[in-house]
Scaffold this motif. Structure first.
Motif, PDB file in Angstrom:
ATOM      1  N   MET A  97       0.776  -1.105  -0.292  1.00 39.28           N
ATOM      2  CA  MET A  97       0.191  -0.104  -0.074  1.00 39.28           C
ATOM      3  C   MET A  97       0.692   1.126  -0.231  1.00 39.28           C
ATOM      4  O   MET A  97       0.769   2.308  -0.673  1.00 39.28           O
ATOM      5  N   ASP A  98       2.096   0.984   0.619  1.00 37.32           N
ATOM      6  CA  ASP A  98       2.698   2.101   1.204  1.00 37.32           C
ATOM      7  C   ASP A  98       3.668   2.530  -0.690  1.00 37.32           C
ATOM      8  O   ASP A  98       3.732   3.778  -1.063  1.00 37.32           O
ATOM      9  N   THR A  99       3.294   1.521  -1.622  1.00 34.47           N
ATOM     10  CA  THR A  99       3.691   2.261  -3.538  1.00 34.47           C
ATOM     11  C   THR A  99       2.243   2.707  -4.011  1.00 34.47           C
ATOM     12  O   THR A  99       3.027   2.645  -4.970  1.00 34.47           O
ATOM     13  N   GLY A 100       1.352   2.872  -3.647  1.00 34.01           N
ATOM     14  CA  GLY A 100       0.702   3.145  -3.666  1.00 34.01           C
ATOM     15  C   GLY A 100      -0.838   2.338  -4.710  1.00 34.01           C
ATOM     16  O   GLY A 100      -1.284   2.785  -5.513  1.00 34.01           O
ATOM     17  N   ARG A 101      -0.188   0.724  -4.062  1.00 36.98           N
ATOM     18  CA  ARG A 101      -1.741  -0.397  -4.957  1.00 36.98           C
ATOM     19  C   ARG A 101      -1.651  -0.431  -3.924  1.00 36.98           C
ATOM     20  O   ARG A 101      -2.232  -0.060  -2.758  1.00 36.98           O
ATOM     21  N   TRP A 102      -3.062  -1.552  -3.790  1.00 37.44           N
ATOM     22  CA  TRP A 102      -4.114  -1.448  -2.731  1.00 37.44           C
ATOM     23  C   TRP A 102      -4.899  -0.266  -1.966  1.00 37.44           C
ATOM     24  O   TRP A 102      -5.487  -0.636  -1.163  1.00 37.44           O
ATOM     25  N   GLU A 103      -5.136   0.497  -2.647  1.00 38.62           N
ATOM     26  CA  GLU A 103      -5.493   1.957  -1.551  1.00 38.62           C
ATOM     27  C   GLU A 103      -6.754   2.133  -2.239  1.00 38.62           C
ATOM     28  O   GLU A 103      -7.106   2.886  -1.550  1.00 38.62           O
ATOM     29  N   GLU A 104      -7.527   1.673  -3.281  1.00 42.65           N
ATOM     30  CA  GLU A 104      -8.808   2.426  -3.729  1.00 42.65           C
ATOM     31  C   GLU A 104      -9.769   1.340  -2.832  1.00 42.65           C
ATOM     32  O   GLU A 104      -9.237   0.569  -1.569  1.00 42.65           O
ATOM     33  N   LEU A 105     -11.216   1.598  -2.523  1.00 41.20           N
ATOM     34  CA  LEU A 105     -11.789   1.166  -1.037  1.00 41.20           C
ATOM     35  C   LEU A 105     -11.621  -0.521  -1.570  1.00 41.20           C
ATOM     36  O   LEU A 105     -11.875  -1.217  -0.737  1.00 41.20           O
ATOM     37  N   ALA A 106     -12.370  -1.222  -2.877  1.00 41.62           N
ATOM     38  CA  ALA A 106     -12.773  -2.521  -2.989  1.00 41.62           C
ATOM     39  C   ALA A 106     -11.280  -3.411  -2.724  1.00 41.62           C
ATOM     40  O   ALA A 106     -11.046  -3.976  -2.336  1.00 41.62           O
ATOM     41  N   SER A 107      -9.678  -2.611  -3.594  1.00 42.38           N
ATOM     42  CA  SER A 107      -8.722  -3.388  -3.524  1.00 42.38           C
ATOM     43  C   SER A 107      -8.282  -3.411  -2.349  1.00 42.38           C
ATOM     44  O   SER A 107      -7.695  -4.175  -1.652  1.00 42.38           O
ATOM     45  N   GLY A 108      -8.668  -2.085  -1.225  1.00 44.12           N
ATOM     46  CA  GLY A 108      -7.843  -2.203   0.173  1.00 44.12           C
ATOM     47  C   GLY A 108      -8.523  -3.021   0.997  1.00 44.12           C
ATOM     48  O   GLY A 108      -8.074  -3.901   1.972  1.00 44.12           O
ATOM     49  N   ASP A 109     -10.202  -3.397   0.720  1.00 47.23           N
ATOM     50  CA  ASP A 109     -11.083  -4.704   1.460  1.00 47.23           C
ATOM     51  C   ASP A 109     -10.778  -5.968   1.178  1.00 47.23           C
ATOM     52  O   ASP A 109     -10.447  -6.789   2.246  1.00 47.23           O
ATOM     53  N   ALA A 110      -9.841  -5.875  -0.401  1.00 42.39           N
ATOM     54  CA  ALA A 110      -9.981  -7.203  -0.561  1.00 42.39           C
ATOM     55  C   ALA A 110      -8.708  -7.714  -0.563  1.00 42.39           C
ATOM     56  O   ALA A 110      -8.604  -9.409  -0.136  1.00 42.39           O
ATOM     57  N   SER A 111      -7.461  -6.720  -0.330  1.00 36.32           N
ATOM     58  CA  SER A 111      -7.054  -7.498   0.207  1.00 36.32           C
ATOM     59  C   SER A 111      -6.295  -7.291   1.790  1.00 36.32           C
ATOM     60  O   SER A 111      -5.891  -8.640   2.394  1.00 36.32           O
ATOM     61  N   ALA A 112      -7.519  -6.953   2.985  1.00 34.26           N
ATOM     62  CA  ALA A 112      -7.201  -7.471   4.044  1.00 34.26           C
ATOM     63  C   ALA A 112      -8.137  -8.073   4.560  1.00 34.26           C
ATOM     64  O   ALA A 112      -7.466  -9.135   5.209  1.00 34.26           O
ATOM     65  N   LYS A 113      -8.718  -8.234   3.360  1.00 38.73           N
ATOM     66  CA  LYS A 113      -9.410 -10.637   3.674  1.00 38.73           C
ATOM     67  C   LYS A 113      -8.451 -11.078   3.185  1.00 38.73           C
ATOM     68  O   LYS A 113      -8.270 -12.238   3.308  1.00 38.73           O
ATOM     69  N   ALA A 114      -8.012 -10.669   2.325  1.00 35.02           N
ATOM     70  CA  ALA A 114      -6.594 -12.362   1.760  1.00 35.02           C
ATOM     71  C   ALA A 114      -5.718 -11.763   2.941  1.00 35.02           C
ATOM     72  O   ALA A 114      -5.365 -13.712   3.651  1.00 35.02           O
ATOM     73  N   VAL A 115      -5.933 -11.425   3.339  1.00 37.26           N
ATOM     74  CA  VAL A 115      -4.873 -11.402   4.617  1.00 37.26           C
ATOM     75  C   VAL A 115      -5.127 -11.912   5.635  1.00 37.26           C
ATOM     76  O   VAL A 115      -4.579 -13.051   6.341  1.00 37.26           O
ATOM     77  N   PHE A 116      -6.354 -12.326   5.924  1.00 35.68           N
ATOM     78  CA  PHE A 116      -7.765 -12.505   6.896  1.00 35.68           C
ATOM     79  C   PHE A 116      -6.785 -14.238   6.923  1.00 35.68           C
ATOM     80  O   PHE A 116      -6.855 -15.589   7.012  1.00 35.68           O
TER      81      PHE A 116
END
Length: 131
Positions: A97-116
């Motif tokens: 996310m610090d590189t500017g990726r996955w900062e949108e609402l949908a991709s951020g939510d998906a990446s958080a769920k993937a981490v879970f």
């Protein structure tokens, strides 16, 4: 009507009902990342104490080795590994996310769920390995 009376008349909740507030997955992921970091801080102390005990003498090594036969120690080690795995996965997510990726609402939510999901898989694998 005074200004303060106008502010009171706005449609605002009278009190916050904490049982109805639902955090998004991204907020839960961030909070758990901080909690796992604190767990890792205490885990370092436990692991250093165990390492020191094993390096003092052969008897110390044998006593620590016998500690690992108990359910409580296995549970503690599993908890440490689970916290480490989650902290690592969420940390990688934050770095991406610090590189500017996955900062949108949908991709951020998906990446958080993937981490879970990945953290649960890691936790199960660590539990199998410990036991």
């Amino acid at each position: 009507m005074e200004l303060s009376e106008q502010n009171v008349k706005k449609q605002r909740p009278v009190h916050l009902d904490l049982q109805t507030i639902r955090f998004p997955a991204t907020a839960i992921s961030s909070i758990l990342h901080r909690i796992s970091g604190v767990i890792m801080l205490f885990a370092i102390g436990i692991l250093l104490w165990l390492l020191n005990s094993t390096l003092t003498s052969a008897e110390g090594f044998a006593s620590v080795q016998s500690l690992f036969d108990s359910f409580l120690m296995k549970f503690i080690i599993w908890g440490i590994l689970t916290a480490l795995g989650y902290h690592l996965l969420a940390g990688i997510r934050h770095l991406i996310m610090d590189t500017g990726r996955w900062e949108e609402l949908a991709s951020g939510d998906a990446s958080a769920k993937a981490v879970f999901v990945l953290a649960i898989v890691f936790s199960v694998v660590a539990g199998i390995w410990v036991w």
